[in-house]
Write an enzyme that holds these catalytic residues in place. Structure first.
Site, PDB file in Angstrom:
ATOM      1  N   LYS A  22       0.828  -1.214   0.000  1.00 19.45           N
ATOM      2  CA  LYS A  22       0.000   0.000   0.000  1.00 19.45           C
ATOM      3  C   LYS A  22       0.864   1.267   0.000  1.00 19.45           C
ATOM      4  CE  LYS A  22      -1.693   1.618   4.026  1.00 19.45           C
ATOM      5  NZ  LYS A  22      -1.471   3.025   4.407  1.00 19.45           N
ATOM      6  N   ASN A  23       1.823   1.313   0.941  1.00 16.75           N
ATOM      7  CA  ASN A  23       2.561   2.560   1.120  1.00 16.75           C
ATOM      8  C   ASN A  23       3.567   2.832   0.011  1.00 16.75           C
ATOM      9  OD1 ASN A  23       1.040   3.127   3.306  1.00 16.75           O
ATOM     10  ND2 ASN A  23       2.589   2.554   4.841  1.00 16.75           N
ATOM     11  N   ARG A  92      -4.642  10.772   4.362  1.00  9.10           N
ATOM     12  CA  ARG A  92      -3.648  11.852   4.482  1.00  9.10           C
ATOM     13  C   ARG A  92      -2.611  11.820   3.369  1.00  9.10           C
ATOM     14  NH1 ARG A  92      -3.404  13.983   9.380  1.00  9.10           N
ATOM     15  NH2 ARG A  92      -1.287  14.647   8.952  1.00  9.10           N
ATOM     16  N   CYS A 116      -5.219  13.178  13.328  1.00 16.35           N
ATOM     17  CA  CYS A 116      -5.274  11.754  12.967  1.00 16.35           C
ATOM     18  C   CYS A 116      -5.237  10.941  14.257  1.00 16.35           C
ATOM     19  CB  CYS A 116      -4.060  11.464  12.099  1.00 16.35           C
ATOM     20  SG  CYS A 116      -3.754   9.731  11.770  1.00 16.35           S
ATOM     21  N   ARG A 121       0.582  14.565  13.208  1.00 14.63           N
ATOM     22  CA  ARG A 121       1.029  14.352  11.827  1.00 14.63           C
ATOM     23  C   ARG A 121       0.982  15.615  10.962  1.00 14.63           C
ATOM     24  NH1 ARG A 121      -1.307   8.871   9.515  1.00 14.63           N
ATOM     25  NH2 ARG A 121       0.601   8.956   8.288  1.00 14.63           N
ATOM     26  N   ASP A 304       4.678   0.787  12.191  1.00 14.83           N
ATOM     27  CA  ASP A 304       3.501   0.115  11.619  1.00 14.83           C
ATOM     28  C   ASP A 304       3.371  -1.350  12.060  1.00 14.83           C
ATOM     29  OD1 ASP A 304       2.895   2.452  10.356  1.00 14.83           O
ATOM     30  OD2 ASP A 304       3.553   1.830   8.370  1.00 14.83           O
ATOM     31  N   VAL A 326       7.894   7.153  17.017  1.00 16.48           N
ATOM     32  CA  VAL A 326       7.604   7.834  15.747  1.00 16.48           C
ATOM     33  C   VAL A 326       6.342   8.690  15.849  1.00 16.48           C
ATOM     34  CG1 VAL A 326       7.169   7.531  13.271  1.00 16.48           C
ATOM     35  CG2 VAL A 326       8.800   6.029  14.443  1.00 16.48           C
ATOM     36  N   ARG A 396      -8.598  -0.207   4.716  1.00 17.54           N
ATOM     37  CA  ARG A 396      -7.718   0.783   4.094  1.00 17.54           C
ATOM     38  C   ARG A 396      -6.384   0.153   3.718  1.00 17.54           C
ATOM     39  NH1 ARG A 396      -6.479   5.816   7.413  1.00 17.54           N
ATOM     40  NH2 ARG A 396      -5.221   6.003   5.559  1.00 17.54           N
TER      41      ARG A 396
HETATM   42  C1  EPZ Z   1       4.234   7.023   6.421  1.00 20.22           C
HETATM   43  O1  EPZ Z   1       3.440   8.087   6.946  1.00 20.22           O
HETATM   44  C2  EPZ Z   1       3.305   5.834   6.284  1.00 20.22           C
HETATM   45  N1  EPZ Z   1       2.240   6.173   5.385  1.00 20.22           N
HETATM   46  C3  EPZ Z   1       2.775   5.441   7.657  1.00 20.22           C
HETATM   47  O2  EPZ Z   1       2.008   4.275   7.509  1.00 20.22           O
HETATM   48  C4  EPZ Z   1       3.951   5.152   8.589  1.00 20.22           C
HETATM   49  O3  EPZ Z   1       3.472   4.877   9.882  1.00 20.22           O
HETATM   50  C5  EPZ Z   1       4.910   6.338   8.625  1.00 20.22           C
HETATM   51  O4  EPZ Z   1       5.311   6.699   7.284  1.00 20.22           O
HETATM   52  C6  EPZ Z   1       6.159   6.064   9.436  1.00 20.22           C
HETATM   53  O5  EPZ Z   1       6.838   4.949   8.933  1.00 20.22           O
HETATM   54  C7  EPZ Z   1       2.432   6.101   4.069  1.00 20.22           C
HETATM   55  O6  EPZ Z   1       3.490   5.753   3.574  1.00 20.22           O
HETATM   56  C8  EPZ Z   1       1.284   6.421   3.195  1.00 20.22           C
HETATM   57  P1  EPZ Z   1       6.232  10.413   8.411  1.00 20.22           P
HETATM   58  P2  EPZ Z   1       3.974   9.575   6.925  1.00 20.22           P
HETATM   59  O7  EPZ Z   1       6.134  11.696   7.673  1.00 20.22           O
HETATM   60  O8  EPZ Z   1       4.787   9.771   5.701  1.00 20.22           O
HETATM   61  C9  EPZ Z   1       6.477  13.750  11.844  1.00 20.22           C
HETATM   62  C10 EPZ Z   1       0.191   2.832   7.955  1.00 20.22           C
HETATM   63  O9  EPZ Z   1      -0.282   2.289   8.996  1.00 20.22           O
HETATM   64  N2  EPZ Z   1       6.364  14.741  10.759  1.00 20.22           N
HETATM   65  O10 EPZ Z   1       7.416   9.554   8.165  1.00 20.22           O
HETATM   66  O11 EPZ Z   1       2.822  10.462   7.161  1.00 20.22           O
HETATM   67  C11 EPZ Z   1       5.195  12.927  11.995  1.00 20.22           C
HETATM   68  O12 EPZ Z   1       4.226  13.590  12.738  1.00 20.22           O
HETATM   69  C12 EPZ Z   1       0.648   4.270   7.977  1.00 20.22           C
HETATM   70  O13 EPZ Z   1       0.252   2.264   6.864  1.00 20.22           O
HETATM   71  C13 EPZ Z   1       6.418  16.104  11.079  1.00 20.22           C
HETATM   72  O14 EPZ Z   1       6.552  16.485  12.232  1.00 20.22           O
HETATM   73  O15 EPZ Z   1       4.910   9.580   8.193  1.00 20.22           O
HETATM   74  C14 EPZ Z   1       5.735  11.671  12.632  1.00 20.22           C
HETATM   75  O16 EPZ Z   1       5.870  11.873  14.003  1.00 20.22           O
HETATM   76  C15 EPZ Z   1       0.246   5.048   9.156  1.00 20.22           C
HETATM   77  N3  EPZ Z   1       6.287  17.007  10.054  1.00 20.22           N
HETATM   78  C16 EPZ Z   1       7.122  11.516  12.000  1.00 20.22           C
HETATM   79  O17 EPZ Z   1       7.451  12.803  11.486  1.00 20.22           O
HETATM   80  C17 EPZ Z   1       6.151  16.635   8.756  1.00 20.22           C
HETATM   81  O18 EPZ Z   1       6.051  17.503   7.886  1.00 20.22           O
HETATM   82  C18 EPZ Z   1       7.207  10.510  10.851  1.00 20.22           C
HETATM   83  O19 EPZ Z   1       6.130  10.721   9.956  1.00 20.22           O
HETATM   84  C19 EPZ Z   1       6.099  15.254   8.446  1.00 20.22           C
HETATM   85  C20 EPZ Z   1       6.222  14.340   9.477  1.00 20.22           C
END
Ligand code: EPZ
Length: 417
Positions: A22-23, A92, A116, A121, A304, A326, A396
């Site tokens: 998916k991701n 998202r 969320c 996020r 995850d 995370v 999802r």
């Molecule tokens: C991706 O989300 C995945 N989603 C998530 O999978 C996964 O949990 C996550 O990466 C971490 O591995 C997809 O790939 C579609 P991040 P993403 O930006 O990209 C902070 C699932 O269950 N952050 O790496 O949204 C954020 O809040 C899902 O399949 C900021 O502060 O995650 C988090 O604490 C859920 N500012 C950390 O970074 C930003 O601009 C990592 O988030 C962006 C992120």
């Protein structure tokens, strides 16, 4: 709304094939916006999030045909630059249109996703990066408006590794003028695959999969032909399903190197894991050792998989400390696991899981995607009946999980509520 009903206690046996990731499929489908022409992406899983992407691409003006897991996307005529709230709030990852639209058309309008279930996020790092590349960004009635005649290369140091942020900026930088360097970039396998796909489209990218990615912008890209890699989180979920039921399951179509951290922890927990030609065989232990985990960006233990691993630890022989680094609020499954008899307490970012002899089936509620998987795993091992409701979260991200588990011998059914 459907619910999943499980009569626990069956040992799982047999073979299960994982679907496309998916991701990975999500950014790859959005990458089609970068180039006019007809793109073909195969091995796309049949999931609710993928249907959302299909709707979004269509809203933007792309023609999408979906057949047996293959998406044909004609992105020649992109007529709209707006990702509306109704779609973004259900997924998202819709914010991943920002980089491609801005890079190709010079303008994008994307609804801010809002909160969320697993944490705030924010997308500030996506926006900061685009600004460094010359985009003018404003907030307008809940929408992010981004303009740039042509983005230019920049050196961007992420405050923390962000998967989506790295993906958005890789796509934007592919068509920018000059060289972009992303430092402290995310290293997830999905980033490597996006790098490979963009390279096939004519992008010049080095270092995807390391914390420093260099992208030399080109003037145009060509359509993508690609098959999505297997889903490592779905694979990991089946591995735990085998471990928690003392099963013997061959999880096929997996890439072991994507699952290293989980394999190490499952072995510490006592599971036998054998790399076979077709995949990974997991034999569950007679007694589950309690082990500690701390989630980290790749190659650390994936957030995850945290909820699913917690279900396993709920049946451990000792105490396990599970630290979520995370996301700030990714323990929503704890209350539901407690309803099934798990002994878990939370302090800050750490859950202390004292293993119990057995879990008790109960009606429980899914709160997010991986929490749903955790409750199903607990239900497979629990006595009597577990009913998991609100499974739209599950749909999802898991392709027909109940059918796959049933073929492994689980007593599991999807029933209309
Ligand atoms: C991706 O989300 C995945 N989603 C998530 O999978 C996964 O949990 C996550 O990466 C971490 O591995 C997809 O790939 C579609 P991040 P993403 O930006 O990209 C902070 C699932 O269950 N952050 O790496 O949204 C954020 O809040 C899902 O399949 C900021 O502060 O995650 C988090 O604490 C859920 N500012 C950390 O970074 C930003 O601009 C990592 O988030 C962006 C992120």
């Amino acid at each position: 709304m459907d619910k999943i009903v499980i009569h626990g206690g069956r040992r799982l046996k047999g073979e299960v094939r994982v679907s496309g990731a998916k991701n990975s499929a999500l950014p790859l489908l959005f990458a089609t916006l970068l180039a006019p022409g007809v793109h073909r992406i195969a091995n796309v899983p049949d999931l609710r999030d993928i249907t959302t992407v299909e709707k979004l691409l269509t809203t933007l003006g792309a023609e999408v045909v979906r057949e047996n897991g293959t998406f044909t996307v004609d992105a020649s005529a992109i007529e709209s630059i707006e990702a509306p709230y109704d779609l973004v709030r259900t997924m998202r990852a819709s914010v991943l249109v920002l980089g491609p639209l801005l890079a190709r058309l010079g303008h994008a309008r994307v609804s801010l996703p809002g909160g969320c279930a697993i944490g705030a996020r924010p997308i500030n790092l996506h926006l900061k990066g685009l600004e460094a590349m010359g985009a003018k960004i404003t907030l307008d009635h809940g929408y992010v408006e981004a303009h740039a005649k042509r983005l230019h290369g920049a050196r961007i140091l992420f405050d923390m590794p962000t998967v989506g942020g790295t993906e958005n900026l890789m796509m934007a930088a592919a068509l920018a003028k000059g060289t972009t360097v992303l430092e402290n970039a995310a290293c997830e396998p999905e980033i490597i695959e996006l790098g490979e796909a963009l390279t096939k489209m004519g992008a010049r990218i080095e270092g995807a999969g390391t914390d420093s990615i260099t992208i030399e912008g080109v003037d145009e890209l060509t359509p993508l032909e690609h098959a999505v890699m297997p889903d490592r989180i779905e694979a990991g979920t089946f591995m735990i399903a085998s471990a928690i039921t003392r099963g013997d399951v061959l999880v096929t179509g997996t890439v072991a190197s994507h699952l290293e951290a989980l394999i190490i922890k499952l072995r510490e927990a006592g599971a036998e894991i054998i790399e076979e030609a077709g995949g990974l065989r997991v034999r569950g232990p007679r007694k589950i050792n309690s082990v500690d985990i701390k989630t980290r960006p790749h190659p650390g233990f994936p957030t995850d998989m945290q909820a699913q691993f917690m279900a396993l630890m709920a049946l451990g022989t000792g105490t396990s400390m599970i630290t979520e680094n995370v996301f700030e609020n990714r323990f929503m499954h704890v209350c539901e696991l407690q309803r099934m008899g798990a002994d878990i307490s939370i302090e800050g970012h750490t859950a202390t899981v004292k293993g119990v002899k057995g879990l008790l089936g109960a009606p429980v509620m899914a709160t997010d995607l991986r929490a749903s998987a955790s409750l199903i795993l607990a239900g497979l091992a629990a006595d009597h009946t577990t009913e998991v409701s609100r499974i739209y979260h599950l749909d999802r991200g898991y392709e027909r999980i109940e059918e796959k588990l049933k073929r492994l011998g689980a007593d599991i059914e999807r029933v209309p509520e």
